[in-house]
Design an enzyme around this catalytic site. Sequence first.
Site, PDB file in Angstrom:
ATOM      1  N   GLU A 190     -12.608  -0.446  -1.033  1.00 19.42           N
ATOM      2  CA  GLU A 190     -12.685   0.846  -0.336  1.00 19.42           C
ATOM      3  C   GLU A 190     -13.872   1.639  -0.857  1.00 19.42           C
ATOM      4  OE1 GLU A 190      -9.227   3.370  -0.361  1.00 19.42           O
ATOM      5  OE2 GLU A 190      -7.851   1.709   0.064  1.00 19.42           O
ATOM      6  N   ASN A 240      -2.360  -2.092  -3.716  1.00 22.32           N
ATOM      7  CA  ASN A 240      -3.447  -1.139  -3.557  1.00 22.32           C
ATOM      8  C   ASN A 240      -3.256   0.028  -4.519  1.00 22.32           C
ATOM      9  OD1 ASN A 240      -5.788   0.046  -1.837  1.00 22.32           O
ATOM     10  ND2 ASN A 240      -4.299   1.703  -1.987  1.00 22.32           N
ATOM     11  N   GLU A 241      -4.258   0.273  -5.340  1.00 24.59           N
ATOM     12  CA  GLU A 241      -4.324   1.442  -6.221  1.00 24.59           C
ATOM     13  C   GLU A 241      -3.024   1.696  -6.984  1.00 24.59           C
ATOM     14  OE1 GLU A 241      -5.803   4.790  -4.029  1.00 24.59           O
ATOM     15  OE2 GLU A 241      -7.758   3.857  -3.690  1.00 24.59           O
ATOM     16  N   GLU A 297      -4.049  11.107   6.206  1.00 22.77           N
ATOM     17  CA  GLU A 297      -4.482  10.937   4.816  1.00 22.77           C
ATOM     18  C   GLU A 297      -3.489  11.530   3.815  1.00 22.77           C
ATOM     19  OE1 GLU A 297      -6.794   9.318   3.265  1.00 22.77           O
ATOM     20  OE2 GLU A 297      -7.864   8.505   4.993  1.00 22.77           O
ATOM     21  N   TRP A 298      -2.315  10.893   3.734  1.00 16.70           N
ATOM     22  CA  TRP A 298      -1.333  11.207   2.704  1.00 16.70           C
ATOM     23  C   TRP A 298      -1.045  12.708   2.612  1.00 16.70           C
ATOM     24  CZ3 TRP A 298       0.759   6.723   2.269  1.00 16.70           C
ATOM     25  CH2 TRP A 298      -0.015   5.565   2.267  1.00 16.70           C
ATOM     26  N   PHE A 321     -11.957  10.569   7.585  1.00 15.99           N
ATOM     27  CA  PHE A 321     -12.743   9.556   6.881  1.00 15.99           C
ATOM     28  C   PHE A 321     -13.392   8.543   7.827  1.00 15.99           C
ATOM     29  CE2 PHE A 321     -10.533  10.832   3.005  1.00 15.99           C
ATOM     30  CZ  PHE A 321     -11.428  10.494   1.993  1.00 15.99           C
ATOM     31  N   HIS A 325       0.860  -1.181   0.000  1.00 12.38           N
ATOM     32  CA  HIS A 325       0.000   0.000   0.000  1.00 12.38           C
ATOM     33  C   HIS A 325       0.898   1.234   0.000  1.00 12.38           C
ATOM     34  CE1 HIS A 325      -4.254   1.472   1.120  1.00 12.38           C
ATOM     35  NE2 HIS A 325      -3.538   2.538   0.791  1.00 12.38           N
TER      36      HIS A 325
END
Length: 501
Positions: free
Chosen positions: A402, A185-186, A459-460, A468, A140
């Site tokens: 997600e 992930n993504e 969050e990044w 969230f 991730h």
Amino acid sequence: MSLLTLVHILVSFSACVEAISRADFPPGFIFGTASSAYQYEGAVNEGQRGPTIWDTLTKRPGRVIDFSNADVAVDHYHRYKEDVELMNDIGMDAYRFSISWSRIFPNGTGEPNEEGLSYYNSLIDALLDKGIEPYVTLFHWDLPQALEDRYGGWLNSEIIEDFVQYAFTCFKEFGDRVKHWITFNEPYNFAIDGYDLGIQAPGRCSILSHVFCREGKSSTEPYIVAHNILLAHAGAFRAYEQHFKNEQGGLIGIALNSRWYEPFSNADEDTEAAARAMDFELGWFLDPLMFGHYPPSMQKLAGDRLPQFSTHASKLVSGSLDFVGINHYTTLYARNDRLRIRKLVMDDASTDSAVIPTAYRHGKKIGETAASSWLHIVPWGMFKLMKHVKEKYGNPPVVITENGMDDANHPFSRLEDVLQDDKRIQYHNDYMSNLLDAIRKEGCNVHGYFVWSLLDNWEWNSGYTVRFGLYYIDYKNNLTRIPKASVQWFSQVLAQKTAII
């Protein structure tokens, strides 16, 4: 009967009809929450963990909006037992978390770190003790910095073998209890944000003549990174298939982020633009995994900058998944970029599609916006995306890995207002309702739904400026977990055993 009483009855009846419950979904449908190691664990200097590319990026000024980092995050490393109890209290069936590669191999390769293995063994056992199934993500975004320094990380094909060895170790150590694996992930966001726009780790780009990044090439590096990720995924899948599948009986998938792209108009050029937008986002990864090659539109527009699969590699990649994970949050309109001005200005991979994505049409926004400007609330996009996956890819097993929305972390907001997160409740109700319609009306083969996220977290690039979580994290007071209204709502949804008609 008074008019007021009648209105109250009608409102109550309407709420009952519109309510959604576990019983509405097919038997065995999985509900869970999702997280990632870097956003949750903290304890970056404990347990012999090695540094990651995100530890490095957060030290660069201006990369995170509030100048924060995830050194502590929500301290899941020390408080995982408490968090597992919270999941159990809600009634969640599963927990999707990621393993930090640098906790298992602090230098990226070598001998496994026993402290890292012990931590994840304890987390897995704690989940199973409560009847919560672990869904484990192997990557991730938090690549060990050692591999970035040694050979350029995902830009070098040498990483494929190292990732497969890391995955093999995880299968061997945890596979007796973990039956659902997610390799990446993504990868779309990782490739574009990390190597095209340069806003996320490792922060490479060349847009606007290297104004934002020291090094990188936005027109080629995202394609190289994505190609190596696909080969690494396939290598891990085949290793599991050969060495562990018969004994452990687990399933392996990948979590692909995808917006739905709605044509801006009924004109053929916009319909084709929307199809290209889907090709360049979801199809970039799912086409090779299902068909063994990149979408024709990508091959045409990216040309020789897009790596090609050899005959052997195509066979290796094609069919290398047991389920498709989809991270879906939002929807945009897609408009044909006739003049290719964006491509001329940016000269990067993200503009190769010749699409202008927009949230506005005829002055009207596609949906209400959450705290993050990119997150437009468009529930019907979930239905259309699921239908697209069914029709283009032969209705593979899908898990929504997600889905969620954020609130702004305003420092002067009253706690009682923040905890009453009606907007989040409505978001999940509406997206889940559209998912249910896709299952019932279109026969979409969807098996699970994971909320992002159980807790407010780091969050990044947004740091701690957005929330969230179903649980509020009090960052000023011992990271106390406080339930929002959505916790009670989800508890009721998951406790409901009989379908509401």
